[in-house]
Every structure is written in structure tokens, then in C-alpha cells.
Enzyme design. Structure first.
Site, PDB file in Angstrom:
ATOM      1  N   CYS A   8       0.834  -1.205   0.000  1.00  0.00           N
ATOM      2  CA  CYS A   8       0.000   0.000   0.000  1.00  0.00           C
ATOM      3  C   CYS A   8       0.864   1.249   0.000  1.00  0.00           C
ATOM      4  CB  CYS A   8      -0.926  -0.022   1.220  1.00  0.00           C
ATOM      5  SG  CYS A   8      -2.282   1.170   1.117  1.00  0.00           S
ATOM      6  N   CYS A   9       1.905   1.254   0.847  1.00  0.00           N
ATOM      7  CA  CYS A   9       2.815   2.406   0.896  1.00  0.00           C
ATOM      8  C   CYS A   9       3.566   2.574  -0.422  1.00  0.00           C
ATOM      9  CB  CYS A   9       3.811   2.242   2.036  1.00  0.00           C
ATOM     10  SG  CYS A   9       3.129   2.533   3.675  1.00  0.00           S
ATOM     11  N   CYS A  18      -1.574   8.013   7.174  1.00  0.00           N
ATOM     12  CA  CYS A  18      -2.883   7.640   6.643  1.00  0.00           C
ATOM     13  C   CYS A  18      -3.825   7.212   7.769  1.00  0.00           C
ATOM     14  CB  CYS A  18      -2.732   6.495   5.634  1.00  0.00           C
ATOM     15  SG  CYS A  18      -1.776   6.939   4.169  1.00  0.00           S
ATOM     16  N   CYS A  64      -3.625   3.556   9.201  1.00  0.00           N
ATOM     17  CA  CYS A  64      -2.379   3.082   9.807  1.00  0.00           C
ATOM     18  C   CYS A  64      -1.826   4.052  10.840  1.00  0.00           C
ATOM     19  CB  CYS A  64      -1.339   2.824   8.719  1.00  0.00           C
ATOM     20  SG  CYS A  64      -1.877   1.628   7.473  1.00  0.00           S
ATOM     21  N   CYS A 112       7.583   4.226   5.685  1.00  0.00           N
ATOM     22  CA  CYS A 112       6.727   3.935   4.526  1.00  0.00           C
ATOM     23  C   CYS A 112       7.511   3.386   3.357  1.00  0.00           C
ATOM     24  CB  CYS A 112       5.984   5.205   4.104  1.00  0.00           C
ATOM     25  SG  CYS A 112       7.060   6.523   3.488  1.00  0.00           S
TER      26      CYS A 112
END
Length: 217
Positions: free
Chosen positions: A110-111, A191, A194, A213
């Protein structure tokens, strides 16, 4: 350029003086400045606004940021007269992470899609990358140099050796607004999925051993 960009040329200078020297001596270089508009971002943003007004600031919008972060961005754009450029992931890739809820199963993926890859797309157009990392934030950043020669770009960390007390004092002296979530117990803000309340970066990726990240690992 590499000969001029040595740590010893900057270590005795203040953070602002480092930026002044960088822009003065490398006026022909393509300089990338990025910001997350997080809890300590305003320090570097204020310095840039004083040293190089209207220089583009690339804001990394992951698509999953707090509403308060977007509000803070608008506030700082107005107060500091910033020239902000939104940097986002490719639409189909961000859509995948949203529909797949990648943050639940694979934080790194995702990062990478929403932070690392968009910056990787930018880097070929630049020579030097300026960011507001602080050594006290975690172990990975503790020994980062002011000037860091990477294979694809030179990274420049003008405020890396500021302490938490110095960051706070700087914000007080220049009457700079804090990120609104700081007052609610968030020391580090990323985010929504997280990030939890916590001291330092302990609220980031709270259910995982992850500490970065990937942008600055």
C-alpha cells in the site's frame, strides 16, 4: 555538484543557512521538495517560504489522509503562500489499494503504490531531493547525514539534527500553527488506516513492525 554537496560544507550551519547555501550554490540544479504536511512539516515549509518563495512543494496525497491534514495543508498554503503541487498515485493503482484494502493485508504494498512509486516517477526529473526528516523521530533516521548520495538522486536533510525542543521553539518563535491532530494526541500523522494516537512514531503502523513507509528507508 557532488564536490560542493559535502556534509562538512553544511554541518556548522543552521538549518536555514543550509537551505540558503543549497539554493545559492546550485541555482541551476533541479531541486525537489516534498512534504506530507504532518506534525513537524511546517518547520521546513516555513524555511522554504523564506529562502525560496514560490518554489514548488510536492505534497504526497496517498488518498487515505485525514481530513485534518487536508485542512492543515490549506491553512499553510494561505499563511505561508506556498506553491503546492499534489502528487498522487496512478488512478488505477490507487483504486486497487482502495478496493483491495491493501493496508489490511500488506502495508508495504500500500505504501509503495501510494507513496514510493509516485515519488519514483518524479525523481528522474530532479538532481536533489529536500525533505524534512528529523533524526530523533526513529532509529532509522538517527544517523542520516545532511547530504546523502543515493544512486538515483542526492538527498538533502537540512533540519535532520534539530531536536524536538528546537522544533517546538521554532514553531513558537514564528507563530506557526500545529497540525490539528497534535492536540488530540497524534505525534506522527500518516494515513487514517495506519495511524493511531501515540508518542513519537509509536502510533504509526501500530499493529506491525513497520517503521517507515519506504520513501526514506
Amino acid at each position: 555538484m557532488n564536490k560542493l554537496l559535502q556534509k562538512d560544507n553544511y554541518s556548522a550551519l543552521t538549518s536555514r543557512q543550509r537551505l540558503e547555501k543549497l539554493f545559492d550554490e546550485h541555482d541551476n540544479a533541479k531541486i525537489l521538495v516534498t512534504s506530507s504536511f504532518g506534525s513537524t512539516s511546517v518547520v521546513l515549509l516555513h524555511m522554504i517560504s523564506q529562502v525560496k518563495p514560490d518554489h514548488p512543494i510536492h505534497f504526497i496525497d496517498t488518498g487515505f489522509l485525514f481530513r485534518e491534514t487536508h485542512d492543515y495543508k490549506k491553512q499553510l498554503i494561505e499563511k505561508l503562500e506556498l506553491n503546492v503541487v499534489d502528487t498522487v498515485a496512478r488512478e488505477n493503482r490507487q483504486k486497487f489499494t482502495r478496493e483491495n484494502q491493501s493496508w489490511r493485508f500488506n502495508h508495504d504494498l500500500c505504501c509503495f503504490i501510494n507513496k514510493v512509486d509516485p515519488i519514483n516517477d518524479l525523481k528522474p526529473g530532479f538532481d536533489i531531493w529536500v525533505s524534512g526528516l528529523l533524526a530523533y523521530q526513529n532509529a532509522n533516521r538517527r544517523h542520516m547525514p545532511i547530504v546523502d548520495f543515493k544512486e538515483d538522486i542526492i538527498k538533502f536533510h537540512p533540519i535532520i539534527d534539530m531536536t524536538a525542543a528546537e522544533v517546538s521553539l521554532y514553531m513558537t518563535i514564528y507563530e506557526l500553527p500545529a497540525h490539528p491532530l497534535v492536540a488530540h494526541g497524534y505525534d506522527s500523522i500518516g494515513c487514517t488506516h495506519c495511524t493511531q494516537k501515540g508518542k513519537g512514531r509509536e502510533g504509526r503502523w501500530f499493529d506491525n513492525a513497520k517503521t517507515e513507509c519506504g520513501l526514506h528507508a
